[in-house]
Design an enzyme around this catalytic site. Structure first.
Site, PDB file in Angstrom:
ATOM      1  N   CYS A   1       0.873  -1.184   0.000  1.00  0.00           N
ATOM      2  CA  CYS A   1       0.000   0.000   0.000  1.00  0.00           C
ATOM      3  C   CYS A   1       0.906   1.228   0.000  1.00  0.00           C
ATOM      4  CB  CYS A   1      -0.980  -0.048   1.175  1.00  0.00           C
ATOM      5  SG  CYS A   1      -0.200  -0.183   2.798  1.00  0.00           S
TER       6      CYS A   1
ATOM      7  N   ARG B   1      -2.154  -0.927   5.414  1.00  0.00           N
ATOM      8  CA  ARG B   1      -3.347  -1.516   4.802  1.00  0.00           C
ATOM      9  C   ARG B   1      -3.044  -2.876   4.183  1.00  0.00           C
ATOM     10  NH1 ARG B   1      -4.815   3.771   1.299  1.00  0.00           N
ATOM     11  NH2 ARG B   1      -2.533   3.944   1.419  1.00  0.00           N
TER      12      ARG B   1
END
Length: 270
Positions: free
Chosen positions: A229, A234
């Protein structure tokens, strides 16, 4: 006997008296102090990152990891369960960290703390301090990808890059969080929040639904997945989901776009 990789709140409640259980709460201090799962130990998320240098979001050093897991009292018999208050990315990154250290007895609380309270289960506010046990970290690089590895596999039909960022970040038009905007050539966009039922119900959607969508994106279980990410927060969740779906080879690019997008010689698509 190990618990499943993704565990439901009611099933975790049945394990609270397990002497080998280590519940790790990756929430902020205020959230932890206001109420956590009984027995849970808080770990500051900064301990999962290097914290210095040009790419501070990278994996910590062997010494840092040894210190952290010594403090947590990790042994081969420890059954770890993780959760956070950010819909699961830190809990996933913790499991990735444990996996690359060779520890597979890990579980992810499906739906995080909200799932626990929604099930009518009780919280406690007392701080829990684990008993230290010496731990010597060794890193399995099969769980890691770096710039060199990615460049070598950009046109490899057996590999696929899973970009967990938002569409605007991926396209690099409206949101540019580095010197360069866009994505790694050939990377497939499947935003991390797509794996959840909703923003209010952060339990994972049915595995067959997620896999069908990934298949349409070219992220299939027969390929080696490299997920990233912006700072590998994430993509901690997308790593967890890939393992949950049965992917055999999953690497995380811990430098993520923070590194790739700030390098002068890395190729970019928009």
């Amino acid at each position: 006997m190990s618990l499943p990789l993704v565990i439901e709140a009611a099933d975790l409640a049945q394990q609270l008296n397990n002497p080998n259980l280590l519940i790790i709460d990756l929430s902020d201090e205020e959230t932890y102090n206001s109420g956590h799962i009984p027995g849970a130990v808080r770990v500051d998320t900064s301990r999962l990152m290097l914290g210095s240098g040009p790419v501070p979001n990278k994996l910590p050093t062997v010494a840092q990891l040894s210190d952290l897991f010594s403090e947590l009292g990790l042994t081969e018999e420890t059954q770890v369960v993780t959760y956070d208050n950010q819909m699961g990315p830190w809990a996933g990154r913790m499991i990735w960290t444990l996996n690359l250290l060779g520890h597979e007895r890990c579980s992810f609380l499906n739906g995080q703390l909200k799932a626990w309270t929604n099930a009518g289960l009780t919280l406690e506010t007392a701080e829990n301090i684990p008993t230290e046990v010496p731990f010597r970290a060794t890193i399995n690089t099969d769980y890691l990808a770096d710039i060199t590895f990615i460049k070598q596999h950009l046109r490899d039909s057996h590999s696929v890059i899973w970009d967990a960022r938002s569409g605007d970040e991926y396209r690099g038009a409206k949101i540019v969080n580095a010197q360069k905007g866009g994505h790694i050539p050939g990377a497939r966009l499947y935003e991390w929040t797509q794996v959840m039922i909703s923003a209010d119900d952060t339990r994972l959607r049915p595995a067959n639904e997620i896999q069908a969508e990934l298949d349409r994106m070219g992220i299939s279980t027969d390929k080696e997945v490299i997920t990233h990410c912006q700072t590998h927060r994430r993509s901690g969740l997308t790593y967890l989901v890939a393992k949950h779906l049965g992917f055999k080879k999953v690497r995380c690019y811990d430098g993520s776009w923070f590194e790739w997008g700030n390098q002068p010689d890395t190729p970019v698509e928009q």
